[in-house]
Write an enzyme that holds these catalytic residues in place. Structure first.
Site, PDB file in Angstrom:
ATOM      1  N   HIS A  69      44.853  22.917  50.022  1.00  0.00           N
ATOM      2  CA  HIS A  69      43.958  21.876  49.505  1.00  0.00           C
ATOM      3  C   HIS A  69      43.049  21.347  50.617  1.00  0.00           C
ATOM      4  O   HIS A  69      42.485  20.278  50.472  1.00  0.00           O
ATOM      5  CB  HIS A  69      44.778  20.722  48.922  1.00  0.00           C
ATOM      6  CG  HIS A  69      45.552  21.129  47.701  1.00  0.00           C
ATOM      7  ND1 HIS A  69      46.777  20.579  47.388  1.00  0.00           N
ATOM      8  CD2 HIS A  69      45.297  22.025  46.732  1.00  0.00           C
ATOM      9  CE1 HIS A  69      47.227  21.129  46.260  1.00  0.00           C
ATOM     10  NE2 HIS A  69      46.356  22.009  45.849  1.00  0.00           N
ATOM     11  N   LYS A  99      40.585  34.205  53.473  1.00  0.00           N
ATOM     12  CA  LYS A  99      39.356  34.916  53.113  1.00  0.00           C
ATOM     13  C   LYS A  99      38.170  33.949  53.009  1.00  0.00           C
ATOM     14  O   LYS A  99      37.113  34.173  53.579  1.00  0.00           O
ATOM     15  CB  LYS A  99      39.611  35.561  51.747  1.00  0.00           C
ATOM     16  CG  LYS A  99      38.762  36.696  51.380  1.00  0.00           C
ATOM     17  CD  LYS A  99      39.207  37.264  50.029  1.00  0.00           C
ATOM     18  CE  LYS A  99      40.596  37.881  50.061  1.00  0.00           C
ATOM     19  NZ  LYS A  99      40.982  38.490  48.777  1.00  0.00           N
ATOM     20  N   LYS A 111      45.637  31.442  43.369  1.00  0.00           N
ATOM     21  CA  LYS A 111      45.754  32.698  42.607  1.00  0.00           C
ATOM     22  C   LYS A 111      46.566  32.415  41.354  1.00  0.00           C
ATOM     23  O   LYS A 111      47.407  31.511  41.334  1.00  0.00           O
ATOM     24  CB  LYS A 111      46.478  33.764  43.437  1.00  0.00           C
ATOM     25  CG  LYS A 111      46.189  35.167  42.984  1.00  0.00           C
ATOM     26  CD  LYS A 111      44.845  35.608  43.534  1.00  0.00           C
ATOM     27  CE  LYS A 111      44.448  36.991  43.135  1.00  0.00           C
ATOM     28  NZ  LYS A 111      43.239  37.412  43.864  1.00  0.00           N
ATOM     29  N   SER A 367      31.294  34.644  43.682  1.00  0.00           N
ATOM     30  CA  SER A 367      31.846  33.619  42.791  1.00  0.00           C
ATOM     31  C   SER A 367      31.361  32.235  43.226  1.00  0.00           C
ATOM     32  O   SER A 367      31.083  31.366  42.404  1.00  0.00           O
ATOM     33  CB  SER A 367      33.381  33.641  42.829  1.00  0.00           C
ATOM     34  OG  SER A 367      33.876  34.565  41.891  1.00  0.00           O
TER      35      SER A 367
HETATM   36  P1  NAD Z   1      41.203  46.588  38.100  1.00  0.00           P
HETATM   37  O1  NAD Z   1      42.285  46.233  37.167  1.00  0.00           O
HETATM   38  O2  NAD Z   1      39.797  46.503  37.628  1.00  0.00           O
HETATM   39  O3  NAD Z   1      41.406  48.065  38.686  1.00  0.00           O
HETATM   40  C1  NAD Z   1      42.566  48.521  39.295  1.00  0.00           C
HETATM   41  C2  NAD Z   1      42.614  50.028  39.126  1.00  0.00           C
HETATM   42  O4  NAD Z   1      43.708  50.552  39.873  1.00  0.00           O
HETATM   43  C3  NAD Z   1      42.825  50.439  37.659  1.00  0.00           C
HETATM   44  O5  NAD Z   1      41.867  51.414  37.314  1.00  0.00           O
HETATM   45  C4  NAD Z   1      44.246  51.000  37.658  1.00  0.00           C
HETATM   46  O6  NAD Z   1      44.451  51.990  36.690  1.00  0.00           O
HETATM   47  C5  NAD Z   1      44.348  51.549  39.070  1.00  0.00           C
HETATM   48  N1  NAD Z   1      45.736  51.733  39.528  1.00  0.00           N
HETATM   49  C6  NAD Z   1      46.837  51.009  39.232  1.00  0.00           C
HETATM   50  N2  NAD Z   1      47.926  51.521  39.834  1.00  0.00           N
HETATM   51  C7  NAD Z   1      47.496  52.596  40.532  1.00  0.00           C
HETATM   52  C8  NAD Z   1      48.151  53.548  41.355  1.00  0.00           C
HETATM   53  N3  NAD Z   1      49.454  53.489  41.591  1.00  0.00           N
HETATM   54  N4  NAD Z   1      47.403  54.543  41.927  1.00  0.00           N
HETATM   55  C9  NAD Z   1      46.073  54.632  41.694  1.00  0.00           C
HETATM   56  N5  NAD Z   1      45.394  53.749  40.921  1.00  0.00           N
HETATM   57  C10 NAD Z   1      46.102  52.750  40.337  1.00  0.00           C
HETATM   58  O7  NAD Z   1      41.439  45.658  39.382  1.00  0.00           O
HETATM   59  P2  NAD Z   1      40.382  45.239  40.481  1.00  0.00           P
HETATM   60  O8  NAD Z   1      39.775  43.961  40.075  1.00  0.00           O
HETATM   61  O9  NAD Z   1      39.523  46.406  40.808  1.00  0.00           O
HETATM   62  O10 NAD Z   1      41.358  44.914  41.706  1.00  0.00           O
HETATM   63  C11 NAD Z   1      41.858  45.922  42.564  1.00  0.00           C
HETATM   64  C12 NAD Z   1      42.357  45.295  43.845  1.00  0.00           C
HETATM   65  O11 NAD Z   1      41.287  44.575  44.467  1.00  0.00           O
HETATM   66  C13 NAD Z   1      43.488  44.288  43.672  1.00  0.00           C
HETATM   67  O12 NAD Z   1      44.321  44.339  44.808  1.00  0.00           O
HETATM   68  C14 NAD Z   1      42.758  42.956  43.647  1.00  0.00           C
HETATM   69  O13 NAD Z   1      43.585  41.875  44.033  1.00  0.00           O
HETATM   70  C15 NAD Z   1      41.684  43.228  44.688  1.00  0.00           C
HETATM   71  N6  NAD Z   1      40.517  42.348  44.578  1.00  0.00           N
HETATM   72  C16 NAD Z   1      39.795  42.269  43.434  1.00  0.00           C
HETATM   73  C17 NAD Z   1      38.682  41.446  43.380  1.00  0.00           C
HETATM   74  C18 NAD Z   1      37.780  41.375  42.173  1.00  0.00           C
HETATM   75  O14 NAD Z   1      36.713  40.765  42.265  1.00  0.00           O
HETATM   76  N7  NAD Z   1      38.123  41.978  41.051  1.00  0.00           N
HETATM   77  C19 NAD Z   1      38.333  40.665  44.494  1.00  0.00           C
HETATM   78  C20 NAD Z   1      39.079  40.775  45.654  1.00  0.00           C
HETATM   79  C21 NAD Z   1      40.168  41.630  45.686  1.00  0.00           C
END
Ligand code: NAD
Length: 475
Positions: A69, A99, A111, A367
């Site tokens: 916070h 971050k 989160k 964001s």
């Molecule tokens: P998402 O759900 O859009 O995509 C994740 C992808 O990973 C899916 O296509 C899924 O099928 C695939 N996947 C799952 N298990 C797998 C495995 N064992 N091997 C290969 N592929 C696999 O999620 P996202 O938003 O792209 O997030 C992905 C990562 O990035 C997470 O760790 C998330 O915390 C991080 N992240 C996301 C954002 C965001 O803006 N969306 C921001 C910062 C960090």
């Protein structure tokens, strides 16, 4: 076995972050109590709520964690996955704090997570669960434009963010700033252009920056620049797909893409949009006509390549496969893809790891832009676009007169153009990622810090300390 390790000898996810924090703390001289406060999770809300699915009542487990916070509102995504648990959400919230500090986004980390598998639940039921979760957050004051602002993460996207906004607005009608209660919304619902691809684009900018540092490239035996670099990406979701597309467009070669069901490989390179179309049409990346299948998806991480981008989930590179990783650079697009044991193994091998707390900060950066847009109630560029075009036109006229030369229509079009929202968002993101990279590298050099992760933590903790010191501690 250390006190941070569990019975199987692995670290809990939260302990992994504590371990990274402690490595950084060696470079910081400050009262121990303040470091302990920065490390601790400030609020953890674990909830169970009932949802009627068909004729049955299902009890849903969910979380919202506000790690810090020191700045408000708190900010962080919401993930839908059967792997969601308190330790995971606490860790991801902590990562958000560090971050945000690195990229100068004035939020505390948070989160959320719901323990469901969205792939096996109908969209009507996902909507019910999302709306009920939002109302639980409202009841406990865990959401609001100045309190805590969720965003998309693993398993969620624009659709869920729209439902969250709509539920918030229904229960807080008349709140003129309600749009700012959540980011990652569709543009038609107050979202900002460029948010969807922001995390992947940020990953691209960060790696591109590294590839232009001569001494780093030579240290791993690579040439300067991105063109021709061989890249493997795990996860073709929001982050992975967009990162892959930007790398592909820039001239890098995507040699393998890994998804849950398996991976595909082509040494000469994969066309990312064609693979994505194939995935959409077939529900799987396997059997893509221009590639070989790799049945065991984890094996794709171990292929020969220049850059490996894990963009799916945490802990995918661990002590059992770290030694077999051949990449010279690993860009952590996912949160926490490398365990501390694997981190040490890779460090010893001389692999350059670009850490998550910097590399995937593009999402929260944009964001932040969306939140500002929602609070100002005006689209970026709306006020200045035409003004800029008029000034540019005058300027061009003067140049043409002085130089006695007519500029071509094509050149004119480019020079006259006033800034659109997408231009401003992307340039803000690019600037943020470039600045963040160089701040980390400068600190690494000046304090002789062993790697980028520790340097990123030092940078971040110092900024949070500064904020606490200026705030003082409320009695
Ligand atoms: P998402 O759900 O859009 O995509 C994740 C992808 O990973 C899916 O296509 C899924 O099928 C695939 N996947 C799952 N298990 C797998 C495995 N064992 N091997 C290969 N592929 C696999 O999620 P996202 O938003 O792209 O997030 C992905 C990562 O990035 C997470 O760790 C998330 O915390 C991080 N992240 C996301 C954002 C965001 O803006 N969306 C921001 C910062 C960090």
């Amino acid at each position: 076995m250390s006190k941070n390790q569990n019975k199987t000898g692995s670290y809990s996810f939260f302990n992994c972050i504590e371990k990274n924090f402690d490595k950084a703390a060696r470079f910081i001289s400050i009262e121990k109590g303040l470091l302990e406060q920065i490390k601790a999770c400030n609020s953890v809300y674990r909830m169970h709520f009932p949802v009627k699915i068909g004729k049955e009542i299902k009890v849903i487990e969910a979380y919202r964690v506000q790690h810090s916070h020191h700045k408000l509102p708190c900010k962080g995504g919401i993930r839908y996955s059967m792997k969601v648990n308190q330790d995971e959400i606490m860790t991801l919230a902590a990562l958000m704090t560090y971050k945000c500090a690195i990229v100068d986004v004035p939020f505390g980390g948070a989160k959320g997570g719901i323990k469901i598998d969205p792939q096996t639940i109908s969209s009507e039921n996902i909507e019910k669960i999302t709306r009920r979760y939002t109302s639980e957050l409202i009841k406990k004051n865990f959401i609001g434009p100045g309190i805590d602002v969720p965003a998309p993460d693993y398993g969620t996207g624009e659709r869920e963010m729209s439902w969250i906004f709509d539920t918030f607005l229904s229960l807080r009608s008349g709140d003129v700033d309600a749009l700012a209660c959540v980011t990652g919304k569709p543009v038609s619902q107050g979202g900002v252009r460029g948010r969807k691809e922001a995390t992947g684009l940020g990953v691209f900018y960060g790696i591109r920056e590294l590839c232009h540092v001569k001494e780093d490239m030579y240290s791993v035996g690579l040439d300067v620049g991105l063109v021709g670099k061989k890249i493997i990406i795990q996860g073709l979701g929001n982050v992975g797909y967009h990162a892959a597309s930007f790398f592909h467009e820039s001239g890098a070669i995507i040699i393998a893409l890994a998804e849950r069901e398996g991976a595909i490989y082509n040494e000469k390179g994969l066309n990312v949009s064609k693979v994505f179309l194939h995935l959409k049409n077939n529900g799987s990346i396997l059997n893509f006509p221009e590639a070989k299948n790799i049945e065991n998806t984890e094996k794709a991480l171990e292929l020969e390549c220049d850059i490996l981008i894990p963009a799916a989930l945490e802990n995918v590179i661990h002590k059992n496969n770290a030694n077999r990783i051949k990449a010279k650079i690993i860009g952590e697009a996912a949160n926490g893809p490398i365990t501390p044991e694997a981190d040490e193994i890779l460090d010893k091998k001389g692999v350059i790891i670009v850490p998550d707390i910097y590399l995937n900060a593009g999402g929260v950066t944009v964001s932040y832009f969306e939140w500002l847009k929602n609070l100002s109630h005006v689209r970026y560029g709306r006020m200045e676009k035409k003004f800029r075009e008029n000034v540019n036109a005058e300027f061009l006229k003067v140049i043409e007169t002085v130089c006695k030369k007519t500029i071509s229509i094509e050149e004119k079009k480019m020079i006259l153009r006033g800034p659109r929202e997408i231009d401003l968002v992307r340039s803000g993101l690019e600037d943020t990622m470039i600045n963040g990279f160089h701040k980390i590298c400068d600190l690494k050099k000046s304090l002789k810090i062993e790697n980028m992760r520790t340097a990123a933590f030092v940078l971040s903790i110092n900024k949070i300390i500064d904020s606490y010191e200026k705030l003082g501690i409320f009695p």
